[in-house]
Motif scaffolding. Structure first.
Motif, PDB file in Angstrom:
ATOM      1  N   GLU A  31       0.851  -1.193   0.000  1.00  0.00           N
ATOM      2  CA  GLU A  31       0.000   0.000   0.000  1.00  0.00           C
ATOM      3  C   GLU A  31       0.888   1.244   0.000  1.00  0.00           C
ATOM      4  N   ARG A  32       0.630   2.104  -0.965  1.00  0.00           N
ATOM      5  CA  ARG A  32       1.439   3.308  -1.168  1.00  0.00           C
ATOM      6  C   ARG A  32       1.388   4.260   0.021  1.00  0.00           C
ATOM      7  N   ALA A  39     -10.636   5.432  -1.707  1.00  0.00           N
ATOM      8  CA  ALA A  39     -12.082   5.687  -1.652  1.00  0.00           C
ATOM      9  C   ALA A  39     -12.769   4.929  -0.515  1.00  0.00           C
ATOM     10  N   SER A  40     -12.198   3.789  -0.118  1.00  0.00           N
ATOM     11  CA  SER A  40     -12.920   2.880   0.788  1.00  0.00           C
ATOM     12  C   SER A  40     -13.269   3.509   2.130  1.00  0.00           C
ATOM     13  N   MET A  46     -23.162   2.129   2.304  1.00  0.00           N
ATOM     14  CA  MET A  46     -24.502   1.573   2.053  1.00  0.00           C
ATOM     15  C   MET A  46     -24.361   0.281   1.267  1.00  0.00           C
ATOM     16  N   VAL A 177       4.223   0.357  -5.460  1.00  0.00           N
ATOM     17  CA  VAL A 177       4.646  -0.577  -6.511  1.00  0.00           C
ATOM     18  C   VAL A 177       4.796   0.227  -7.796  1.00  0.00           C
ATOM     19  N   TYR A 333     -16.315   1.348  -8.839  1.00  0.00           N
ATOM     20  CA  TYR A 333     -17.114   2.575  -8.955  1.00  0.00           C
ATOM     21  C   TYR A 333     -17.874   2.894  -7.670  1.00  0.00           C
ATOM     22  N   ARG A 334     -19.224   2.859  -7.700  1.00  0.00           N
ATOM     23  CA  ARG A 334     -19.997   3.269  -6.524  1.00  0.00           C
ATOM     24  C   ARG A 334     -20.319   2.115  -5.579  1.00  0.00           C
ATOM     25  N   GLY A 336     -18.006  -0.603  -4.346  1.00  0.00           N
ATOM     26  CA  GLY A 336     -16.899  -1.448  -3.885  1.00  0.00           C
ATOM     27  C   GLY A 336     -17.087  -2.023  -2.493  1.00  0.00           C
ATOM     28  N   LEU A 338     -20.053  -2.681  -1.025  1.00  0.00           N
ATOM     29  CA  LEU A 338     -21.045  -3.751  -1.192  1.00  0.00           C
ATOM     30  C   LEU A 338     -20.418  -4.988  -1.839  1.00  0.00           C
TER      31      LEU A 338
HETATM   32  C1  LIG Z   1     -18.264   9.627  -1.560  1.00  0.00           C
HETATM   33  C2  LIG Z   1     -18.278   8.149  -1.840  1.00  0.00           C
HETATM   34  C3  LIG Z   1     -19.311   7.375  -1.333  1.00  0.00           C
HETATM   35  C4  LIG Z   1     -19.341   5.990  -1.591  1.00  0.00           C
HETATM   36  N1  LIG Z   1     -20.354   5.249  -1.039  1.00  0.00           N
HETATM   37  C5  LIG Z   1     -20.379   3.911  -1.261  1.00  0.00           C
HETATM   38  C6  LIG Z   1     -21.386   3.124  -0.650  1.00  0.00           C
HETATM   39  O1  LIG Z   1     -22.240   3.643   0.081  1.00  0.00           O
HETATM   40  N2  LIG Z   1     -21.402   1.773  -0.888  1.00  0.00           N
HETATM   41  C7  LIG Z   1     -20.454   1.173  -1.690  1.00  0.00           C
HETATM   42  O2  LIG Z   1     -20.520  -0.039  -1.878  1.00  0.00           O
HETATM   43  N3  LIG Z   1     -19.474   1.908  -2.271  1.00  0.00           N
HETATM   44  C8  LIG Z   1     -19.408   3.257  -2.071  1.00  0.00           C
HETATM   45  N4  LIG Z   1     -18.435   4.011  -2.654  1.00  0.00           N
HETATM   46  C9  LIG Z   1     -17.515   3.354  -3.605  1.00  0.00           C
HETATM   47  C10 LIG Z   1     -16.368   2.664  -2.891  1.00  0.00           C
HETATM   48  O3  LIG Z   1     -15.768   3.557  -1.998  1.00  0.00           O
HETATM   49  C11 LIG Z   1     -15.335   2.169  -3.913  1.00  0.00           C
HETATM   50  O4  LIG Z   1     -15.959   1.405  -4.927  1.00  0.00           O
HETATM   51  C12 LIG Z   1     -14.293   1.279  -3.232  1.00  0.00           C
HETATM   52  O5  LIG Z   1     -13.776   1.943  -2.102  1.00  0.00           O
HETATM   53  C13 LIG Z   1     -13.158   0.911  -4.164  1.00  0.00           C
HETATM   54  O6  LIG Z   1     -12.237   0.161  -3.400  1.00  0.00           O
HETATM   55  P1  LIG Z   1     -10.787  -0.147  -3.924  1.00  0.00           P
HETATM   56  O7  LIG Z   1     -10.139  -1.009  -2.904  1.00  0.00           O
HETATM   57  O8  LIG Z   1     -10.856  -0.659  -5.336  1.00  0.00           O
HETATM   58  O9  LIG Z   1     -10.064   1.273  -4.053  1.00  0.00           O
HETATM   59  P2  LIG Z   1      -9.426   2.236  -2.949  1.00  0.00           P
HETATM   60  O10 LIG Z   1     -10.163   2.199  -1.674  1.00  0.00           O
HETATM   61  O11 LIG Z   1      -9.272   3.554  -3.590  1.00  0.00           O
HETATM   62  O12 LIG Z   1      -8.017   1.568  -2.666  1.00  0.00           O
HETATM   63  C14 LIG Z   1      -6.964   1.533  -3.595  1.00  0.00           C
HETATM   64  C15 LIG Z   1      -5.659   1.591  -2.808  1.00  0.00           C
HETATM   65  O13 LIG Z   1      -4.566   1.307  -3.691  1.00  0.00           O
HETATM   66  C16 LIG Z   1      -3.459   2.083  -3.275  1.00  0.00           C
HETATM   67  N5  LIG Z   1      -2.517   2.186  -4.412  1.00  0.00           N
HETATM   68  C17 LIG Z   1      -2.767   2.764  -5.608  1.00  0.00           C
HETATM   69  N6  LIG Z   1      -1.693   2.645  -6.427  1.00  0.00           N
HETATM   70  C18 LIG Z   1      -0.749   1.977  -5.732  1.00  0.00           C
HETATM   71  C19 LIG Z   1       0.586   1.547  -6.041  1.00  0.00           C
HETATM   72  N7  LIG Z   1       1.150   1.796  -7.239  1.00  0.00           N
HETATM   73  N8  LIG Z   1       1.284   0.886  -5.082  1.00  0.00           N
HETATM   74  C20 LIG Z   1       0.723   0.624  -3.871  1.00  0.00           C
HETATM   75  N9  LIG Z   1      -0.534   1.009  -3.534  1.00  0.00           N
HETATM   76  C21 LIG Z   1      -1.273   1.666  -4.452  1.00  0.00           C
HETATM   77  C22 LIG Z   1      -4.080   3.404  -2.889  1.00  0.00           C
HETATM   78  O14 LIG Z   1      -3.243   4.174  -2.035  1.00  0.00           O
HETATM   79  C23 LIG Z   1      -5.393   2.956  -2.207  1.00  0.00           C
HETATM   80  O15 LIG Z   1      -5.259   2.842  -0.805  1.00  0.00           O
HETATM   81  C24 LIG Z   1     -18.338   5.386  -2.387  1.00  0.00           C
HETATM   82  C25 LIG Z   1     -17.280   6.168  -2.858  1.00  0.00           C
HETATM   83  C26 LIG Z   1     -17.241   7.535  -2.595  1.00  0.00           C
HETATM   84  C27 LIG Z   1     -16.079   8.347  -3.097  1.00  0.00           C
END
Ligand SMILES: Cc1cc2nc3c(=O)[nH]c(=O)nc-3n(C[C@H](O)[C@H](O)[C@H](O)COP(=O)(O)OP(=O)(O)OC[C@H]3O[C@@H](n4cnc5c(N)ncnc54)[C@H](O)[C@@H]3O)c2cc1C
Length: 378
Positions: A31-32, A39-40, A46, A177, A333-334, A336, A338
């Motif tokens: 994790e960077r 976003a998480s 919800m 990475v 997207y919206r 993750g 869930l």
């Molecule tokens: C305002 C808002 C409200 C939301 N509400 C909901 C909801 O109610 N219900 C729902 O289901 N979803 C919701 N979402 C969507 C949800 O947040 C995302 O779909 C989900 O968090 C995506 O998760 P992820 O692990 O793919 O990405 P992230 O949580 O963004 O994690 C990616 C991680 O990768 C790391 N990273 C990136 N590049 C590198 C690299 N090169 N080397 C090492 N680490 C790296 C980043 O630092 C980050 O920590 C919402 C999003 C927002 C913005």
């Protein structure tokens, strides 16, 4: 050397790490920043497959429902392993209507829910306000979806980290990475932390870097056009005003423990900008105030901003890639939060079993490869 290296410590990366570790794999998450940086942690949490059910392809609705069904066990496993609560709640979502247009929309949503076997109960204005007495007297109807649940995403991320550590997942934070390459039958990742550069080898790699998947990270993947959709969300505190998630087409209001309320969320194409804006805040307050006037006296504790990871069709990308032993779980997207339990379950099946389960076939990265071939031919 690990069995599996996972790039990204968001809800997707950590959920997959937890599941893979419980299936006996040695797992390293890189994790960077700190886990939950993306976003998480910002997410409202919800767990609502009902939302935009009409615009969502049936295969994604199926995956959402599958994930929702997995949630209680997922939470129990995470809480038992790590010893921390995720504040999972199951009061449902109450859609509210302010005028005839809204009423017709709720009738329509109710019908779609029923067609897809998702229970929903249509309510009069009086019944709606009986459930939530602080609602505006101008609310004229409602739709109660009791199968929608919610989780406190901040607590979930902290609990997931603890659960991963309890399952002996190695978590390398403040480590970026830069490249992922397959050479001589295994995969090499180049890592950079503040004081050193190193190479990590793994048998398999899972790309779960959220919206940063194509930002500075060099992989053998085809371009999938990942882009950020900015979301602003407001945190209020004070007297508890609502018991369950309230929403209409403009805004949602999410109650959390201790009288906290979340108002969300904007949907903006602003690139990687993560600053809150006056306009975003104004919109959230204006729309939420129409539904719940009592929030006027609450305190603003925070305005948070997150970047939703989206690809062109707004569906997740989950499964193997063209490069052997490199897998992807991104673009949620919206949804993750869930989709985390189902993503973790099915990607683990694919990585350990060597076959892509039918449940995630529609979300393969090959749809982008086919797209670019058509473009090249045209
Ligand atoms: C305002 C808002 C409200 C939301 N509400 C909901 C909801 O109610 N219900 C729902 O289901 N979803 C919701 N979402 C969507 C949800 O947040 C995302 O779909 C989900 O968090 C995506 O998760 P992820 O692990 O793919 O990405 P992230 O949580 O963004 O994690 C990616 C991680 O990768 C790391 N990273 C990136 N590049 C590198 C690299 N090169 N080397 C090492 N680490 C790296 C980043 O630092 C980050 O920590 C919402 C999003 C927002 C913005």
């Amino acid at each position: 050397m690990s069995d599996v290296a996972i790039i990204g410590g968001g809800v997707i990366g950590l959920s997959c790490a937890f599941e893979l570790a419980r299936c006996g794999r040695s797992v390293t998450v890189i994790e960077r920043e700190q886990t939950g940086f993306g976003a998480s942690t910002v997410a409202a949490g919800m767990l609502t497959p009902s939302f935009e059910v009409e615009l969502t392809p049936p295969s994604l609705v199926e995956l959402q429902l599958d994930s929702l069904r997995r949630y209680p066990q997922f939470i129990a496993d995470v809480e038992t392993a790590g010893g921390l609560s995720c504040e999972y709640r199951d009061e449902g979502t109450l859609w509210v209507s302010r005028h005839r247009d809204d009423e017709l929309e709720l009738d329509h949503l109710c019908q779609i829910q029923e067609d897809r076997g998702l229970p929903a109960r249509r309510l009069t204005g009086r019944q709606t306000r009986q459930l939530e007495p602080y609602l505006s007297p101008r609310i004229i109807g409602g739709l109660l979806v009791e199968t929608d649940h919610q989780v406190n995403s901040r607590k979930l991320m902290i609990a997931l980290r603890a659960a991963c550590l309890a399952e002996d997942v190695e978590i390398l934070e403040d480590t970026t990475v830069n490249t992922v390459e397959r050479t001589r039958g295994r995969i090499a990742l180049t890592l950079q932390s503040s004081d050193s550069a190193s190479i990590l080898h793994a048998d398999q790699v899972l790309l779960a870097a959220g919206v940063w998947l194509e930002e500075g990270l060099v992989t053998p993947l085809p371009t999938i056009g990942m882009r950020p959709i900015k979301g602003q969300i407001m945190h209020l505190t004070g007297q508890p005003l609502v018991n369950r998630v309230l929403r209409n087409s403009d805004v949602y209001i999410v109650p959390r423990a201790g009288g906290k309320l979340l108002l969300g969320a904007t949907e903006e194409e602003q690139g990687f900008d993560m600053q809150p804006t006056a306009g975003g805040t104004l919109d959230l307050l204006r729309y939420a105030f129409e539904i719940l006037p009592g929030l006027y006296d609450l305190y603003v504790s925070e305005i948070d901003v997150g970047l939703r990871p989206a690809v062109s069709d707004h569906q997740p990308v989950i499964g193997p890639t063209d490069t052997q032993d490199i897998f992807i779980a991104a673009g949620h997207y919206r949804g993750g939060v869930l989709l985390a339990p189902a993503t973790a379950h099915w990607i683990t099946e694919a990585m350990i079993g060597g076959q892509t389960p039918a449940e995630i076939e529609p979300f393969g990265i090959d749809r982008f490869v086919q797209e670019s071939r058509v473009e090249a031919a045209g």
